[in-house]
Enzyme design. Structure first.
Site, short mmCIF file in Angstrom:
data_model
loop_
_atom_site.label_atom_id
_atom_site.label_comp_id
_atom_site.label_asym_id
_atom_site.label_seq_id
_atom_site.Cartn_x
_atom_site.Cartn_y
_atom_site.Cartn_z
N HIS A 1 0.73 -1.14 0.01
CA HIS A 1 -0.09 0.28 0.05
C HIS A 1 0.89 1.30 0.04
O HIS A 1 0.38 2.28 -0.50
CB HIS A 1 -1.00 -0.01 1.12
CG HIS A 1 -2.10 -0.94 1.01
ND1 HIS A 1 -3.42 -0.81 1.52
CD2 HIS A 1 -2.29 -2.16 0.33
CE1 HIS A 1 -4.28 -1.71 1.20
NE2 HIS A 1 -3.48 -2.44 0.20
N ASN B 1 -7.64 1.32 3.26
CA ASN B 1 -7.05 1.34 4.39
C ASN B 1 -7.58 1.50 5.81
O ASN B 1 -7.18 0.85 6.69
CB ASN B 1 -5.72 2.42 4.47
CG ASN B 1 -4.99 2.42 3.21
OD1 ASN B 1 -4.57 1.10 2.79
ND2 ASN B 1 -4.16 3.33 2.77
#
Ligand code: HEM
Length: 335
Positions: free
Chosen positions: A73, A101
């Site tokens: 990420h 997230n």
């Protein structure tokens, strides 16, 4: 004379400022990454990360999954620049708020702990982006996966982007063509994508990410009523009720969610991948290339390991051209 003096002084001040700006925020060129980057400035860097990871994974094997995913990420948003680690401030909204997230990525306290140890040994030297890259490699080995050398020398960003995190990080609902496009955009091939998603052999998914697949009929469609798939479906329904329990978790590899192996690919062969995006790689009508790769990785764990290691190096080489700094605290840019 005095005009000349004040002019040369202004030029001097300007040059100093430019020089300082250059030092504080260096531009980042991927070719700057090297295996020996810290060999003189912080020779113990790799050992420090390894020993902290060792301890953390022994305490909770899921810490390995957290680090691998954080690195992913991080790299998909502005390049691997530690942007995912930044907390909110008055002038910055952190990527932790992005759809993929929020309530999902974890491991920030472990990153803080590793960074504290590094700062004690070599202050201001090892970037947070490199901490993630090394920790992801160590995480992989500690749960049984392959080793690779990690090129280092990344810089930490002075910015974060929730918008880019929302647009660039793939989601479990997206169709195969979109997933492939997102990887290609980052310079990662279809093979890289299948190999990297193979890291779903470790870690967990929350019910909210697979409810639609198990109650919407998609799971039954791909599983072709194989008994093992039916058993898997029953397990998933136990974990994930039709209503509520959004944060209940299931391993994406039913057989060995704490071991880095190739069993995840077997779940796809059975049609019982937990995430729709995972199953797409095997069952999508457009999946002629990806399904062949899934077959190969299930037949040959060594090939999966090799391609995963290569894919991680490639993903780790996505740098942020804006450059940056070496943050003292991974959660905040330096003052
Ligand atoms: C097609 C692309 C991908 C999609 C759509 C995707 C999606 C997801 C989702 C939805 C979860 C569960 C999160 C949750 O429920 O909170 C997850 C977990 C995970 N992903 Fe991916 N992912 C993808 C690619 C990758 C890649 C490339 C990596 C690493 C290189 C990775 C590593 C992981 C790991 C290790 C976990 C488990 C984390 C944990 O246990 O908390 N994923 N992913």
């Amino acid at each position: 004379m005095s005009i000349f003096n004040s002019l040369s002084c202004s030029i001097f001040v300007a040059l100093v400022l430019i020089g300082e700006a250059f030092l504080l925020s260096r531009a980042q060129d991927p070719s700057r990454l090297s295996l020996s980057y810290y060999s003189k400035t912080c020779p113990t860097a790799q050992d420090i990360v390894r020993s902290e990871m060792d301890c953390a994974v022994k305490t909770n094997p899921r810490n390995a999954a957290f680090m691998i995913r954080l690195h992913f990420h991080d790299c998909f948003v502005q390049g691997c620049d530690g942007s995912v680690l930044l907390d909110d401030t008055a002038t910055l909204i952190g990527e932790k708020h992005a759809d993929q997230n929020v309530n999902s990525i974890q491991g920030f306290e472990l990153v803080d702990k590793i960074k504290e140890k590094l700062e004690a040994a070599c202050p201001g030297v090892v970037s947070c982006a490199d901490v993630l890259a090394i920790a992801a490699r160590d995480a992989t080995i500690l749960v049984g996966g392959p080793y690779w050398d990690v090129p280092v020398g990344r810089l930490d960003s002075k910015t974060a982007s929730v918008d880019l995190a929302n647009s660039d990080i793939p989601t479990p609902q997206q169709p195969l063509a979109t997933l492939i496009a997102k990887f290609l955009e980052k310079g990662l091939s279809v093979t890289d994508m299948v190999a990297l998603v193979g890291s779903h052999t470790v870690g967990m998914s929350r019910c909210v990410n697979f409810r639609e697949r198990i109650y919407g009929g998609d799971f039954q469609l791909t599983s072709k009523n194989e008994p093992s798939s039916q058993a898997n479906l029953a397990k998933l329904k136990d974990v994930c009720p039709a209503d509520g329990g959004d944060d209940n978790v299931s391993g994406m590899d039913y057989y060995s969610p704490t071991v880095f192996d190739n069993a995840f690919f077997e779940t796809l062969l059975q049609g019982s991948g937990v995430l729709s995006s995972d199953q797409e790689m095997y069952s999508s009508l457009l999946g002629f290339q990806t399904s062949r790769i899934v077959d190969k990785y299930w037949a040959d764990a060594a090939l999966f390991f090799k391609d995963f290691a290569d894919g991680m190096v490639k993903m780790g080489n996505i740098t942020n051209p804006q450059g940056g700094e070496v943050r003292k605290n991974c959660r905040f840019i330096n003052i």
